[in-house]
Design a protein around this motif. Structure first.
Motif, PDB file in Angstrom:
ATOM      1  N   THR A 146       0.880  -1.159   0.000  1.00 24.63           N
ATOM      2  CA  THR A 146       0.000   0.000   0.000  1.00 24.63           C
ATOM      3  C   THR A 146       0.920   1.211   0.000  1.00 24.63           C
ATOM      4  O   THR A 146       2.085   1.126   0.406  1.00 24.63           O
ATOM      5  CB  THR A 146      -0.931   0.030   1.223  1.00 24.63           C
ATOM      6  OG1 THR A 146      -0.137   0.002   2.414  1.00 24.63           O
ATOM      7  CG2 THR A 146      -1.897  -1.141   1.217  1.00 24.63           C
ATOM      8  N   ILE A 147       0.402   2.316  -0.472  1.00 24.19           N
ATOM      9  CA  ILE A 147       1.211   3.521  -0.540  1.00 24.19           C
ATOM     10  C   ILE A 147       0.472   4.652   0.165  1.00 24.19           C
ATOM     11  O   ILE A 147      -0.722   4.844  -0.031  1.00 24.19           O
ATOM     12  CB  ILE A 147       1.552   3.881  -2.007  1.00 24.19           C
ATOM     13  CG1 ILE A 147       2.510   5.054  -2.083  1.00 24.19           C
ATOM     14  CG2 ILE A 147       0.322   4.125  -2.839  1.00 24.19           C
ATOM     15  CD1 ILE A 147       3.121   5.290  -3.453  1.00 24.19           C
ATOM     16  N   THR A 166       5.480   6.689   0.895  1.00 28.52           N
ATOM     17  CA  THR A 166       5.984   5.570   1.688  1.00 28.52           C
ATOM     18  C   THR A 166       5.214   4.312   1.301  1.00 28.52           C
ATOM     19  O   THR A 166       3.994   4.322   1.200  1.00 28.52           O
ATOM     20  CB  THR A 166       5.825   5.845   3.199  1.00 28.52           C
ATOM     21  OG1 THR A 166       6.522   7.053   3.518  1.00 28.52           O
ATOM     22  CG2 THR A 166       6.384   4.706   4.025  1.00 28.52           C
ATOM     23  N   LEU A 167       5.957   3.230   1.088  1.00 27.27           N
ATOM     24  CA  LEU A 167       5.380   1.941   0.712  1.00 27.27           C
ATOM     25  C   LEU A 167       5.335   1.036   1.934  1.00 27.27           C
ATOM     26  O   LEU A 167       6.324   0.933   2.666  1.00 27.27           O
ATOM     27  CB  LEU A 167       6.236   1.279  -0.367  1.00 27.27           C
ATOM     28  CG  LEU A 167       6.515   2.118  -1.601  1.00 27.27           C
ATOM     29  CD1 LEU A 167       7.576   1.455  -2.462  1.00 27.27           C
ATOM     30  CD2 LEU A 167       5.249   2.324  -2.383  1.00 27.27           C
ATOM     31  N   PHE A 168       4.213   0.373   2.140  1.00 31.93           N
ATOM     32  CA  PHE A 168       4.040  -0.523   3.274  1.00 31.93           C
ATOM     33  C   PHE A 168       3.725  -1.925   2.776  1.00 31.93           C
ATOM     34  O   PHE A 168       2.923  -2.097   1.860  1.00 31.93           O
ATOM     35  CB  PHE A 168       2.881  -0.044   4.163  1.00 31.93           C
ATOM     36  CG  PHE A 168       3.105   1.305   4.772  1.00 31.93           C
ATOM     37  CD1 PHE A 168       3.666   1.429   6.034  1.00 31.93           C
ATOM     38  CD2 PHE A 168       2.758   2.460   4.086  1.00 31.93           C
ATOM     39  CE1 PHE A 168       3.880   2.672   6.610  1.00 31.93           C
ATOM     40  CE2 PHE A 168       2.971   3.711   4.645  1.00 31.93           C
ATOM     41  CZ  PHE A 168       3.529   3.816   5.911  1.00 31.93           C
ATOM     42  N   GLY A 175       7.670  -4.745   6.076  1.00 32.46           N
ATOM     43  CA  GLY A 175       8.209  -3.468   6.516  1.00 32.46           C
ATOM     44  C   GLY A 175       7.739  -2.314   5.666  1.00 32.46           C
ATOM     45  O   GLY A 175       6.826  -2.437   4.859  1.00 32.46           O
ATOM     46  N   LYS A 176       8.397  -1.182   5.877  1.00 30.37           N
ATOM     47  CA  LYS A 176       8.061  -0.003   5.095  1.00 30.37           C
ATOM     48  C   LYS A 176       9.300   0.498   4.363  1.00 30.37           C
ATOM     49  O   LYS A 176      10.427   0.290   4.807  1.00 30.37           O
ATOM     50  CB  LYS A 176       7.436   1.082   5.968  1.00 30.37           C
ATOM     51  CG  LYS A 176       8.258   1.538   7.117  1.00 30.37           C
ATOM     52  CD  LYS A 176       7.472   2.533   7.972  1.00 30.37           C
ATOM     53  CE  LYS A 176       8.298   2.921   9.185  1.00 30.37           C
ATOM     54  NZ  LYS A 176       7.628   3.888  10.015  1.00 30.37           N
ATOM     55  N   PHE A 177       9.047   1.137   3.220  1.00 29.57           N
ATOM     56  CA  PHE A 177      10.109   1.540   2.309  1.00 29.57           C
ATOM     57  C   PHE A 177       9.818   2.937   1.784  1.00 29.57           C
ATOM     58  O   PHE A 177       8.663   3.335   1.657  1.00 29.57           O
ATOM     59  CB  PHE A 177      10.169   0.580   1.108  1.00 29.57           C
ATOM     60  CG  PHE A 177      10.332  -0.855   1.485  1.00 29.57           C
ATOM     61  CD1 PHE A 177      11.591  -1.437   1.517  1.00 29.57           C
ATOM     62  CD2 PHE A 177       9.238  -1.643   1.821  1.00 29.57           C
ATOM     63  CE1 PHE A 177      11.745  -2.771   1.863  1.00 29.57           C
ATOM     64  CE2 PHE A 177       9.381  -2.976   2.178  1.00 29.57           C
ATOM     65  CZ  PHE A 177      10.642  -3.533   2.199  1.00 29.57           C
ATOM     66  N   ASN A 178      10.880   3.667   1.447  1.00 26.02           N
ATOM     67  CA  ASN A 178      10.658   4.944   0.783  1.00 26.02           C
ATOM     68  C   ASN A 178      10.360   4.693  -0.690  1.00 26.02           C
ATOM     69  O   ASN A 178      10.366   3.553  -1.159  1.00 26.02           O
ATOM     70  CB  ASN A 178      11.836   5.907   1.002  1.00 26.02           C
ATOM     71  CG  ASN A 178      13.121   5.477   0.318  1.00 26.02           C
ATOM     72  OD1 ASN A 178      13.148   4.655  -0.599  1.00 26.02           O
ATOM     73  ND2 ASN A 178      14.226   6.043   0.772  1.00 26.02           N
ATOM     74  N   PHE A 179      10.115   5.767  -1.422  1.00 22.52           N
ATOM     75  CA  PHE A 179       9.710   5.652  -2.817  1.00 22.52           C
ATOM     76  C   PHE A 179      10.803   5.043  -3.701  1.00 22.52           C
ATOM     77  O   PHE A 179      10.537   4.542  -4.783  1.00 22.52           O
ATOM     78  CB  PHE A 179       9.292   7.027  -3.352  1.00 22.52           C
ATOM     79  CG  PHE A 179       8.586   6.990  -4.671  1.00 22.52           C
ATOM     80  CD1 PHE A 179       7.331   6.412  -4.789  1.00 22.52           C
ATOM     81  CD2 PHE A 179       9.173   7.520  -5.797  1.00 22.52           C
ATOM     82  CE1 PHE A 179       6.678   6.359  -6.009  1.00 22.52           C
ATOM     83  CE2 PHE A 179       8.534   7.489  -7.026  1.00 22.52           C
ATOM     84  CZ  PHE A 179       7.278   6.903  -7.127  1.00 22.52           C
ATOM     85  N   GLY A 208      13.728  -4.883   7.273  1.00 20.98           N
ATOM     86  CA  GLY A 208      13.621  -5.220   5.867  1.00 20.98           C
ATOM     87  C   GLY A 208      14.910  -5.155   5.085  1.00 20.98           C
ATOM     88  O   GLY A 208      15.927  -4.656   5.538  1.00 20.98           O
ATOM     89  N   VAL A 209      14.821  -5.660   3.877  1.00 19.29           N
ATOM     90  CA  VAL A 209      15.898  -5.607   2.900  1.00 19.29           C
ATOM     91  C   VAL A 209      15.420  -4.676   1.789  1.00 19.29           C
ATOM     92  O   VAL A 209      14.269  -4.759   1.358  1.00 19.29           O
ATOM     93  CB  VAL A 209      16.193  -7.015   2.329  1.00 19.29           C
ATOM     94  CG1 VAL A 209      17.228  -6.949   1.228  1.00 19.29           C
ATOM     95  CG2 VAL A 209      16.622  -7.960   3.434  1.00 19.29           C
TER      96      VAL A 209
END
Length: 111
Positions: free
Chosen positions: A62-63, A67-69, A73-77, A86-87
């Motif tokens: 989801t965004i 930020t991506l979830f 975990g969560k990730f930047n764009f 996370g990796v």
């Protein structure tokens, strides 16, 4: 259509094009190219986009803002992890072009 905007991705000499209008509607397009799970994501500004490899074809995101979830975990764009669990996701080269231009240089493109 010849003058349609597409986002083109090439992985190991396998090319695929994604319709820009579809990306604007869905915000995230999931796919598998050359046995690699990928996603194309449209940013909040509705103009910027990124193509990333997913860890598996089952992984969904989801965004919120940029930020991506996901369940891991969560990730930047740019696909960089924002926590220690996370990796990073691998960023892919992706290009926005007219369909006829992309197809000229990638004649075996899948849609």
């Amino acid at each position: 259509q010849e003058k349609s905007w597409v986002v083109g991705v090439e992985i190991n000499q396998k090319a695929k094009a994604y319709d820009w209008n579809e990306l604007q509607k869905k915000k995230i397009i999931y796919d598998v190219v050359d046995n690699q799970a990928i996603m194309i994501i449209l940013a909040k500004d509705k103009q910027s986009f990124v193509a990333l490899k997913r860890h598996s074809s089952d992984q969904k995101f989801t965004i919120r803002n940029d930020t991506l979830f996901s369940d891991v975990g969560k990730f930047n764009f740019l696909g960089q992890t924002l926590d220690n669990r996370g990796v990073d996701l691998v960023r892919l080269k992706a290009y926005q072009e007219y369909w006829h231009s992309w197809q000229t240089f990638h004649p075996n493109t899948l849609k």
